[in-house]
Design a protein around this motif. Sequence first.
Motif, PDB file in Angstrom:
ATOM      1  N   ALA A  84       0.812  -1.225   0.000  1.00  0.00           N
ATOM      2  CA  ALA A  84       0.000   0.000   0.000  1.00  0.00           C
ATOM      3  C   ALA A  84       0.838   1.264   0.000  1.00  0.00           C
ATOM      4  CB  ALA A  84      -0.928   0.004   1.211  1.00  0.00           C
ATOM      5  N   TRP A  85       2.139   1.132   0.192  1.00  0.00           N
ATOM      6  CA  TRP A  85       2.999   2.319   0.365  1.00  0.00           C
ATOM      7  C   TRP A  85       3.778   2.638  -0.902  1.00  0.00           C
ATOM      8  CZ3 TRP A  85       8.232   3.411   0.053  1.00  0.00           C
ATOM      9  CH2 TRP A  85       8.640   4.644   0.593  1.00  0.00           C
ATOM     10  N   ARG A  86       3.932   3.902  -1.187  1.00  0.00           N
ATOM     11  CA  ARG A  86       4.850   4.383  -2.209  1.00  0.00           C
ATOM     12  C   ARG A  86       5.543   5.628  -1.689  1.00  0.00           C
ATOM     13  NH1 ARG A  86       3.545   2.226  -7.731  1.00  0.00           N
ATOM     14  NH2 ARG A  86       5.308   3.479  -8.416  1.00  0.00           N
ATOM     15  N   ALA A  87       6.784   5.832  -2.127  1.00  0.00           N
ATOM     16  CA  ALA A  87       7.467   7.087  -1.824  1.00  0.00           C
ATOM     17  C   ALA A  87       6.676   8.239  -2.442  1.00  0.00           C
ATOM     18  CB  ALA A  87       8.886   7.061  -2.380  1.00  0.00           C
ATOM     19  N   THR A  88       6.671   9.366  -1.775  1.00  0.00           N
ATOM     20  CA  THR A  88       5.917  10.529  -2.247  1.00  0.00           C
ATOM     21  C   THR A  88       6.849  11.702  -2.499  1.00  0.00           C
ATOM     22  OG1 THR A  88       5.477  11.168   0.054  1.00  0.00           O
ATOM     23  CG2 THR A  88       3.789   9.883  -1.086  1.00  0.00           C
ATOM     24  N   GLU A  89       6.454  12.521  -3.471  1.00  0.00           N
ATOM     25  CA  GLU A  89       7.158  13.787  -3.685  1.00  0.00           C
ATOM     26  C   GLU A  89       6.314  14.909  -3.111  1.00  0.00           C
ATOM     27  OE1 GLU A  89       8.368  16.692  -7.344  1.00  0.00           O
ATOM     28  OE2 GLU A  89       9.081  14.605  -7.474  1.00  0.00           O
ATOM     29  N   GLU A  90       6.967  15.847  -2.438  1.00  0.00           N
ATOM     30  CA  GLU A  90       6.250  16.957  -1.826  1.00  0.00           C
ATOM     31  C   GLU A  90       7.138  18.186  -1.810  1.00  0.00           C
ATOM     32  OE1 GLU A  90       6.728  16.153   2.878  1.00  0.00           O
ATOM     33  OE2 GLU A  90       5.822  14.500   1.755  1.00  0.00           O
ATOM     34  N   PRO A  91       6.577  19.358  -1.546  1.00  0.00           N
ATOM     35  CA  PRO A  91       7.393  20.575  -1.528  1.00  0.00           C
ATOM     36  C   PRO A  91       8.330  20.597  -0.327  1.00  0.00           C
ATOM     37  CG  PRO A  91       5.049  21.086  -1.754  1.00  0.00           C
ATOM     38  CD  PRO A  91       5.145  19.648  -1.376  1.00  0.00           C
ATOM     39  N   THR A  92       9.392  21.358  -0.453  1.00  0.00           N
ATOM     40  CA  THR A  92      10.249  21.639   0.683  1.00  0.00           C
ATOM     41  C   THR A  92       9.597  22.712   1.557  1.00  0.00           C
ATOM     42  OG1 THR A  92      11.445  23.362  -0.517  1.00  0.00           O
ATOM     43  CG2 THR A  92      12.337  21.121  -0.634  1.00  0.00           C
ATOM     44  N   VAL A  93      10.156  22.898   2.724  1.00  0.00           N
ATOM     45  CA  VAL A  93       9.826  24.031   3.590  1.00  0.00           C
ATOM     46  C   VAL A  93      11.071  24.901   3.643  1.00  0.00           C
ATOM     47  CG1 VAL A  93       9.148  24.751   5.913  1.00  0.00           C
ATOM     48  CG2 VAL A  93       8.233  22.629   4.935  1.00  0.00           C
ATOM     49  N   ALA A  94      10.913  26.221   3.485  1.00  0.00           N
ATOM     50  CA  ALA A  94      12.082  27.078   3.369  1.00  0.00           C
ATOM     51  C   ALA A  94      11.859  28.410   4.074  1.00  0.00           C
ATOM     52  CB  ALA A  94      12.430  27.325   1.905  1.00  0.00           C
ATOM     53  N   VAL A  95      12.971  28.995   4.537  1.00  0.00           N
ATOM     54  CA  VAL A  95      12.965  30.367   5.041  1.00  0.00           C
ATOM     55  C   VAL A  95      14.171  31.094   4.469  1.00  0.00           C
ATOM     56  CG1 VAL A  95      11.819  29.728   7.205  1.00  0.00           C
ATOM     57  CG2 VAL A  95      14.316  29.874   7.129  1.00  0.00           C
ATOM     58  N   PRO A  96      14.073  32.420   4.303  1.00  0.00           N
ATOM     59  CA  PRO A  96      15.242  33.190   3.882  1.00  0.00           C
ATOM     60  C   PRO A  96      16.184  33.405   5.051  1.00  0.00           C
ATOM     61  CG  PRO A  96      13.372  34.647   4.210  1.00  0.00           C
ATOM     62  CD  PRO A  96      12.862  33.252   4.414  1.00  0.00           C
TER      63      PRO A  96
END
Length: 608
Positions: free
Chosen positions: A255-267
């Motif tokens: 049932a599992w697959r690796a997922t792509e998602e956005p990064t979290v970032a700060v300046p």
Amino acid sequence: MFTTRPVLTGTFGMVASTHWLASAVGMRTLEAGGNAFDAAAAAGFTLSVVEPHLNGPGGDAPLIGHRAADGHTFVVCGQGVVPARATTDAYRDLGVEEVPGTGHLAAVVPGAFGAWLDLLARYGTLPLADVLAPAVAYARDGHPLVPAAARTVAAVADMFRTHWPTSAEVYLPGGAVPAAGSRFTNPALAATLDRILAEAAAAGPDREAQIEAARRAFYEGFVAEAVDAFVADVPVMDATGRAHTGFLRADDLAAWRATEEPTVAVPFAGVEVHKTGPWGQGPVLLQQLRLLEALGVADLVAAAQGVPAGDDAVAELVHVVVEVAKLAMADRDAWYGDSADVPLDALLSPAYAAERARLVGPVADGGFRPGAPDGREPRLARALVAARAAADAGAPAGPSALGLGEPTVSPVGLSPGDTCHVDVVDRWGNRVSATPSGGWLQSSPVVPGLGFSLPTRAQMCWVEDGLPASLLPGRRPRTTLSPGLVLGDGHGFAFGTPGGDQQDQWVVPFLLRHLLGGLDLQAAIDAPAWHSSHVHNSFHPRTHAPRGLVAESRLGAGVLAALAARGHVVQDAGPWSLGRISAAGVGPNGWLCAAANARGRQGYAAGR
């Protein structure tokens, strides 16, 4: 500034990692025409063979990538989830109130193999067989066993002989502990990888079809079947002192697959710093940078790196960084996880940082002070509150004799290992930062016939409902694994380090010295390091050392004395002991560059 090595510079490609063989394999892959994504996967698969006490094919692997052609920056989440049958009630029915650090009860879905395949399918160019070939060869033909791996096997050899015979078959050849530097082979792992490649080849000549067939072999085929049979039917001794079967099954893997998602970032300091989401501890680095900016850290760095730099100026910088880490880590323990809403925007806001920064005083704080982002009051796990109370009262704590949980650093920084890291940049400017871990040989018995162990990340979940990091089927444990990426205008670098809870502490002085102090990557890595041991360990038995500050002696006796005078309980970790940072990227001058940590005599960068 003394450095152990030069920063590597060039135009073709760079790889830096925690093991010289992985760096060499990554560079070999670039030379064969692969890109940074191919090279990172090849190096990652190699690490899973040559550092089995730190990671394995059945472990975890969060990745951060940057595609230079269009500026696409992303996370591939290779952190597997809690099994469907692993409910809080199921543990309580067994009389287990805390997930043990070893054995079947802590097993989650293996994520590393799927993450590397996902990266290759989306962004790589080379055939899977070419990428896996070095790992297969090292498993079949052998590699020099690093001293830390030999020490780790020695530490758990009696447990293997008595309780985990499948591990003894692999790691005690002829019944003996293998010597450091000896040629170590894992024929069962080589056979597993060969079988996966054979099933991939049978899918036909299409590259992506082969990668998908390899994924099916692992997550829906013979690997999943072997995992199911072992975990469901064979009780194994764990850190509870009893033998248990586990909850992980073949349908969890399917049932599992690796997922792509956005990064979290700060300046910060004219660049953007990117991390994973709060299912890991990555944003805790971003919180620290926000707090430090509110406290005028640029001036503190300038004073600490002045010529001459007085002890008080250096002590002030270390003190402020440590106090900020305590605050950010307290928020991590109260708010981060994958099982409830995380108020991340509020946690990373400048206003919240300014509010929290006012809590940093002139002396070491001995409390535990999570904040109230958006006015929400933190709710802490009962077991965390109890562990804190016991430590504050001076109760001794230590790892179980039945296993080592996660092999992260001791209170004084000494370590038989921790995990792995690899950074890659190619001639097109693509970058990857990856921190593969889990599936440690000392934390989970070898699955019969497969040659590798399972990840034990469920130990990072609370057997208590309603918390961000509660044990909840289908959700990710709140991992400490924390790759990083810095992006500027046409430049930037991938970076990271092993080290459990210390990962997002050790990289703070590295980033400050490089981004604000002007030191090159190698000098910033080599400079004296420190971390707070006041923060809670994320792994069983979740210890902490009130007001503890662990520092390399190269900071100077005067600095350590000044820190002690501020109320820190200072532990001298020796001159070269903390962190295994590496970095690779594109400098502001356009040159490709890389650097690697010399501590432990394993990490190397390679490039041209």
